[in-house]
Design a protein around this motif. Sequence first.
Motif, PDB file in Angstrom:
ATOM      1  N   SER A  80       5.472  -2.305  -7.792  1.00  0.00           N
ATOM      2  CA  SER A  80       4.215  -2.635  -7.121  1.00  0.00           C
ATOM      3  C   SER A  80       4.144  -2.015  -5.725  1.00  0.00           C
ATOM      4  CB  SER A  80       4.054  -4.150  -7.024  1.00  0.00           C
ATOM      5  OG  SER A  80       5.145  -4.725  -6.306  1.00  0.00           O
ATOM      6  N   THR A  81       5.290  -1.968  -5.034  1.00  0.00           N
ATOM      7  CA  THR A  81       5.314  -1.360  -3.701  1.00  0.00           C
ATOM      8  C   THR A  81       4.962   0.109  -3.774  1.00  0.00           C
ATOM      9  OG1 THR A  81       7.023  -2.922  -2.991  1.00  0.00           O
ATOM     10  CG2 THR A  81       6.743  -0.928  -1.672  1.00  0.00           C
ATOM     11  N   TRP A  82       5.550   0.812  -4.726  1.00  0.00           N
ATOM     12  CA  TRP A  82       5.291   2.245  -4.835  1.00  0.00           C
ATOM     13  C   TRP A  82       3.899   2.539  -5.385  1.00  0.00           C
ATOM     14  CZ3 TRP A  82       8.054   5.540  -2.244  1.00  0.00           C
ATOM     15  CH2 TRP A  82       9.346   5.185  -1.869  1.00  0.00           C
ATOM     16  N   MET A  83       3.355   1.617  -6.175  1.00  0.00           N
ATOM     17  CA  MET A  83       1.970   1.789  -6.619  1.00  0.00           C
ATOM     18  C   MET A  83       1.011   1.726  -5.430  1.00  0.00           C
ATOM     19  SD  MET A  83       1.550   2.368  -9.872  1.00  0.00           S
ATOM     20  CE  MET A  83      -0.127   1.826 -10.149  1.00  0.00           C
ATOM     21  N   ILE A  84       1.282   0.790  -4.514  1.00  0.00           N
ATOM     22  CA  ILE A  84       0.439   0.670  -3.312  1.00  0.00           C
ATOM     23  C   ILE A  84       0.600   1.904  -2.427  1.00  0.00           C
ATOM     24  CG2 ILE A  84       0.105  -0.649  -1.188  1.00  0.00           C
ATOM     25  CD1 ILE A  84       0.847  -3.157  -2.777  1.00  0.00           C
ATOM     26  N   ILE A  85       1.842   2.397  -2.292  1.00  0.00           N
ATOM     27  CA  ILE A  85       2.075   3.599  -1.483  1.00  0.00           C
ATOM     28  C   ILE A  85       1.360   4.802  -2.083  1.00  0.00           C
ATOM     29  CG2 ILE A  85       3.837   5.233  -0.713  1.00  0.00           C
ATOM     30  CD1 ILE A  85       5.742   2.873  -0.390  1.00  0.00           C
ATOM     31  N   LEU A  86       1.456   4.952  -3.401  1.00  0.00           N
ATOM     32  CA  LEU A  86       0.791   6.079  -4.064  1.00  0.00           C
ATOM     33  C   LEU A  86      -0.728   5.962  -3.962  1.00  0.00           C
ATOM     34  CD1 LEU A  86       2.975   6.481  -7.292  1.00  0.00           C
ATOM     35  CD2 LEU A  86       2.899   7.991  -5.301  1.00  0.00           C
ATOM     36  N   ARG A  87      -1.257   4.729  -4.079  1.00  0.00           N
ATOM     37  CA  ARG A  87      -2.700   4.541  -3.904  1.00  0.00           C
ATOM     38  C   ARG A  87      -3.123   4.913  -2.486  1.00  0.00           C
ATOM     39  NH1 ARG A  87      -3.341  -0.886  -4.397  1.00  0.00           N
ATOM     40  NH2 ARG A  87      -3.418  -0.766  -6.658  1.00  0.00           N
ATOM     41  N   SER A  88      -2.320   4.510  -1.506  1.00  0.00           N
ATOM     42  CA  SER A  88      -2.634   4.829  -0.110  1.00  0.00           C
ATOM     43  C   SER A  88      -2.645   6.328   0.116  1.00  0.00           C
ATOM     44  CB  SER A  88      -1.621   4.158   0.824  1.00  0.00           C
ATOM     45  OG  SER A  88      -1.579   2.760   0.622  1.00  0.00           O
ATOM     46  N   ILE A  89      -1.635   7.016  -0.401  1.00  0.00           N
ATOM     47  CA  ILE A  89      -1.554   8.466  -0.204  1.00  0.00           C
ATOM     48  C   ILE A  89      -2.669   9.172  -0.963  1.00  0.00           C
ATOM     49  CG2 ILE A  89      -0.131  10.518  -0.624  1.00  0.00           C
ATOM     50  CD1 ILE A  89       2.310   8.676  -0.215  1.00  0.00           C
ATOM     51  N   GLY A  90      -2.937   8.740  -2.203  1.00  0.00           N
ATOM     52  CA  GLY A  90      -3.981   9.378  -3.005  1.00  0.00           C
ATOM     53  C   GLY A  90      -5.359   9.241  -2.387  1.00  0.00           C
ATOM     54  N   THR A  91      -5.691   8.031  -1.971  1.00  0.00           N
ATOM     55  CA  THR A  91      -7.000   7.826  -1.338  1.00  0.00           C
ATOM     56  C   THR A  91      -7.077   8.529   0.012  1.00  0.00           C
ATOM     57  OG1 THR A  91      -6.181   5.703  -0.471  1.00  0.00           O
ATOM     58  CG2 THR A  91      -7.496   5.647  -2.494  1.00  0.00           C
ATOM     59  N   GLY A 239     -10.389  -7.169  -1.469  1.00  0.00           N
ATOM     60  CA  GLY A 239      -9.417  -6.187  -1.028  1.00  0.00           C
ATOM     61  C   GLY A 239      -8.048  -6.349  -1.634  1.00  0.00           C
ATOM     62  N   SER A 240      -7.727  -7.511  -2.193  1.00  0.00           N
ATOM     63  CA  SER A 240      -6.402  -7.720  -2.779  1.00  0.00           C
ATOM     64  C   SER A 240      -6.159  -6.849  -3.999  1.00  0.00           C
ATOM     65  CB  SER A 240      -6.233  -9.195  -3.159  1.00  0.00           C
ATOM     66  OG  SER A 240      -7.210  -9.578  -4.122  1.00  0.00           O
ATOM     67  N   GLN A 241      -7.233  -6.395  -4.654  1.00  0.00           N
ATOM     68  CA  GLN A 241      -7.076  -5.534  -5.831  1.00  0.00           C
ATOM     69  C   GLN A 241      -6.843  -4.071  -5.453  1.00  0.00           C
ATOM     70  OE1 GLN A 241     -10.474  -6.080  -8.354  1.00  0.00           O
ATOM     71  NE2 GLN A 241     -10.095  -8.261  -8.687  1.00  0.00           N
ATOM     72  N   LYS A 242      -7.217  -3.686  -4.246  1.00  0.00           N
ATOM     73  CA  LYS A 242      -7.065  -2.297  -3.807  1.00  0.00           C
ATOM     74  C   LYS A 242      -6.308  -2.256  -2.483  1.00  0.00           C
ATOM     75  CE  LYS A 242      -9.619  -0.747  -7.205  1.00  0.00           C
ATOM     76  NZ  LYS A 242      -9.058   0.086  -8.284  1.00  0.00           N
ATOM     77  N   GLN A 243      -5.150  -2.872  -2.465  1.00  0.00           N
ATOM     78  CA  GLN A 243      -4.376  -2.930  -1.224  1.00  0.00           C
ATOM     79  C   GLN A 243      -3.845  -1.552  -0.838  1.00  0.00           C
ATOM     80  OE1 GLN A 243      -1.308  -5.931  -1.728  1.00  0.00           O
ATOM     81  NE2 GLN A 243      -2.361  -7.247  -0.272  1.00  0.00           N
ATOM     82  N   LEU A 244      -3.767  -1.327   0.467  1.00  0.00           N
ATOM     83  CA  LEU A 244      -3.099  -0.154   1.015  1.00  0.00           C
ATOM     84  C   LEU A 244      -1.790  -0.592   1.645  1.00  0.00           C
ATOM     85  CD1 LEU A 244      -6.172   1.610   2.654  1.00  0.00           C
ATOM     86  CD2 LEU A 244      -5.196   2.030   0.393  1.00  0.00           C
ATOM     87  N   ILE A 245      -0.965   0.380   2.010  1.00  0.00           N
ATOM     88  CA  ILE A 245       0.364   0.030   2.522  1.00  0.00           C
ATOM     89  C   ILE A 245       0.254  -0.724   3.848  1.00  0.00           C
ATOM     90  CG2 ILE A 245       0.613   2.253   3.698  1.00  0.00           C
ATOM     91  CD1 ILE A 245       3.364   0.138   1.970  1.00  0.00           C
TER      92      ILE A 245
END
Length: 299
Positions: A80-91, A239-245
């Motif tokens: 879950s941590t890396w999913m949030i990191i990847l979402r942050s970087i991708g967006t 915002g809990s569904q689309k959290q950033l790091i």
Amino acid sequence: MEKQLKSTSYKEIDKKTKKSSKFAKFFLGANKLQLSLLIPYLVFSILFIILPLILIFIYAFKPLEGQGHLANWEIAGKSSTWMIILRSIGTGICAAFFALIIGFPYAYIIARSKSMIFRTLGLTLILSPLAIFTISKALAVRGLFSAIFDENELNNNFFLIFGMVYLYIPFMVMPLYQVIKDMPNNIIEASQDLGYSKTQTVFKVILPYCMKAILSGFGVVLMMSATSIILSDKLLPNGSQKQLIGNLINQFANTANPYDLANASTLVIITLAVLLTIYGIIYGIPYLISKRKQGGIYE
């Protein structure tokens, strides 16, 4: 012959020593001036940059009472941590890309305009939102789009990226404006004389000329977007569904709980490592490519 060689060698040595002494005097004088100007920055950086980083590393690697050795680093192994990191970087990358597409023509138009009034108005329009509180801007955009669309439909990555571009596009426009404003006119005239069309001039002349500004703006928008706290919490309905790091670090930023503080420090170190790696790639690869084209030798 030997005497002549010795005399010439002595003369060369005298010239070199004179040059080195002049250089040393100038270097020492410049150093004193630079040190006097650097003292306030050094004090500030030590107190507010270096010491906080040292404390973060201490909290991240300090064993906690009643916990296993470096138990707080278990968060680094969670998917879950890396999913949030990847979402942050991708967006963040998408936001920086769209900010470049929108900001480059805007910066070029206002920078190359001959009218001082037009340039002033253009800069004012892009910089004036920075004077408004960021949360107010995020809530205003959310309220506007909630009046047009169903609020539940706004809880997606597209609206998140839109908010990033809206908030951080000034940081893309300003470095581009400064470079394009000082770009010599004869560069564009020479490209036209060589038979380049306007499109070819943009891609083969103007873009390479502005490459450092493009990389600078891209890096700043990426870093600010990926680590934002406000966007996910205030812009999105849920915002809990689309959290950033940044949101994840903020959840653990509880000074009263040593374990939460250790987790937050761990996340900060991981985020720093990932973002600095991306930052190095953004700046390093174009530099290596340019050196290779020039036939540079690497040490």
